[in-house]
Design an enzyme around this catalytic site. Sequence first.
Site, short mmCIF file in Angstrom:
data_model
loop_
_atom_site.label_atom_id
_atom_site.label_comp_id
_atom_site.label_asym_id
_atom_site.label_seq_id
_atom_site.Cartn_x
_atom_site.Cartn_y
_atom_site.Cartn_z
CB VAL A 79 -0.87 0.05 1.16
CG1 VAL A 79 -1.60 1.20 1.36
CG2 VAL A 79 -2.00 -1.19 1.29
CB ALA A 124 4.81 2.53 1.24
CE LYS A 125 4.96 -1.35 8.10
NZ LYS A 125 5.97 -0.72 8.93
N GLY A 126 4.10 -3.06 3.29
CA GLY A 126 3.72 -4.06 2.63
C GLY A 126 3.81 -5.32 3.48
#
Length: 436
Positions: A79, A124-126
Site C-alpha cells: 500500500v 507505504a507498507k507491505g
Amino acid sequence: MASDLRLPTNSIVRPDKETFLNEENPFEAMMSRFDRAAQLLDLEPGLYKVLRHPEKQITVSIPVLMDNGEVEVFTGYRVLYNTSRGPAKGGIRFDMHVDMEEVKALAAWMTWKCAVVNLPFGGAKGGVICDPLKLSVGELERLTRRYTTGIINTLGPDSDVPAPDVNTNERVMAWIMDTYSMAMRHTVTAVVTGKPIELGGSLGRREATGRGVMISTREALKHLGMRIEGATVAVQGFGNVGSVAADLLTKEGCRVVAVSDKSGGIYNKAGIDVPAAIEHVKKHRSLEGFAGGGEHVSNDELLLLDVDVLVPAALENVITRHNAGKVRAKVIVEGANGPTTAPADAILDEKGVFVVPDILANAGGVTVSYFEWVQDRQAYFWTEDVVNERLTEIMVRSFNDVLQLSLQHKVNMRTAAYMLAISRVATVHRLRGIYA
Ligand code: NAD
C-alpha cells in the site's frame, strides 16, 4: 530446517487475530487520532477526504515452488498511502496476521511518521501472509523474489522504497535489491533500506530506533525539569529497540530498574546490569535465566511499576483502558508502534502522564533509513559519528517542533505530532494543487 536459517525478528508474539481486529483495529485507532488532529487544524473537507484514502493498494498472488516440488500460492500486499512529499517509505512484513486493513493502517502511520521528522518521504507498507518459520531459506528467497516482481511497477528509489519489518531482515532486503536490479539491468542499491553494510547499508542503522528513544527520553526529561542522572526506567521488550534504548539510557546515567521480553521480566531496584543482560540474550536468545540480582515481574506488572520513565518497546496495544489508570510512570516513551490504545490516551492525559508518541519517539529508524537512501544515491558513505550526529539533530528538532505545537494548542504530544505531520502533508498538497 536448521534453526540458524530462521529469521531473528520473529520473536514478536502478536495478539490473536480477533482481539487485534475487532477491539483495537489498527486503521481505526490511527484514524481516530488523525480525525482529532484534522479537526483541530480545520482541514478543508476535500483535503480531509484525500488524506483519509490510500493512493494505491496492490494485492498480488505469489506462486512459489516449494522444496517438495509442489506449487503454493501466497498473498501479498503493498500500500502506498501518500507520496505527496516524496517516495513512499515503509517496511515489508512476513506474518500470518498480515491483512489489507493492517497494511493500510501501517502505511498511513509511515506517512505521518516521515512527516513528523520532516523527511522527504511519503508512507507505504507491505506484507505477505506466510509463516516464515515454516519456510526453508530457498522457499523464503523464492517468495521474496516473486513478491518483488509482483510489485515491481511501484518500486524504485524515486517511487517506493521498502525496508525490513516483522520477520524480514537484511538478507530479505538484499534479495529485493537484487531482484529489482536484475529487472533494471543495473545495480540499484537505493531501492530498499536496511541492507547489509557491504551492499550499501548505513552504519548506525541497527541502533537508530533505540538511539532515537534515548534522545526523546532525554528531551522529555529536560522539558519536565527532571534530571536524567538517576531517573528510573522500565523497558518492555528487549529486542532491537528495547535493548539499545536500555543500554544508551544507562550510559546517560539513568537507572534501568526493569526489563522484560516474551519470557517475562526482571525488577531490580538498584538497577539492572544492562550490558550483562544483553550478553545473556546474545547467548540464550532470551532473558530467561537472567537473574540480574532482581526479582521476577510479569510483563503486565512491569507496565505498572513506580518509575520515572516507561519504555514500551515490544508490542502494540499493551496500555489500554483496563490498565492505563494504574500506570505510575511519569513519562512514557513509545519505542513500539501503537503500544497505547486511543481510549488509554485520555486516561493517561487525565493523570498527567507525559507521553512521547510512537510516530516521534521511534522515528530514529526511518530517519537513518533516509540517511541510507541518501548515501546510496550519492555513493558516498558517512562515518557512524556523522550518522549519529545528524540523527540527534533531527530527533531534537522534531521533539521541540512537536512540543511547541503542543504548548501552543494546549494538546498532548500525540495530538501535536499528528497535527504537525498532517499540516506538513496538507501544505504540499495545497502547493501542488489537487489534480482532481
Ligand atoms: P525485536 O523482534 O527485535 O524485539 C521484540 C522484543 O519484544 C523481544 O525482546 C521479544 O521477546 C519481546 N516480546 C515479544 N512478545 C512479547 C510479549 N508478549 N511481551 C513482552 N515482550 C515481548 O523487535 P524490535 O525491532 O525491537 O521492535 C519492537 C517494536 O518496535 C515493534 O513494535 C516494532 O514495530 C517497533 N519499531 C521497531 C523499529 C526498528 O527499527 N526495529 C522501528 C520503529 C518501530
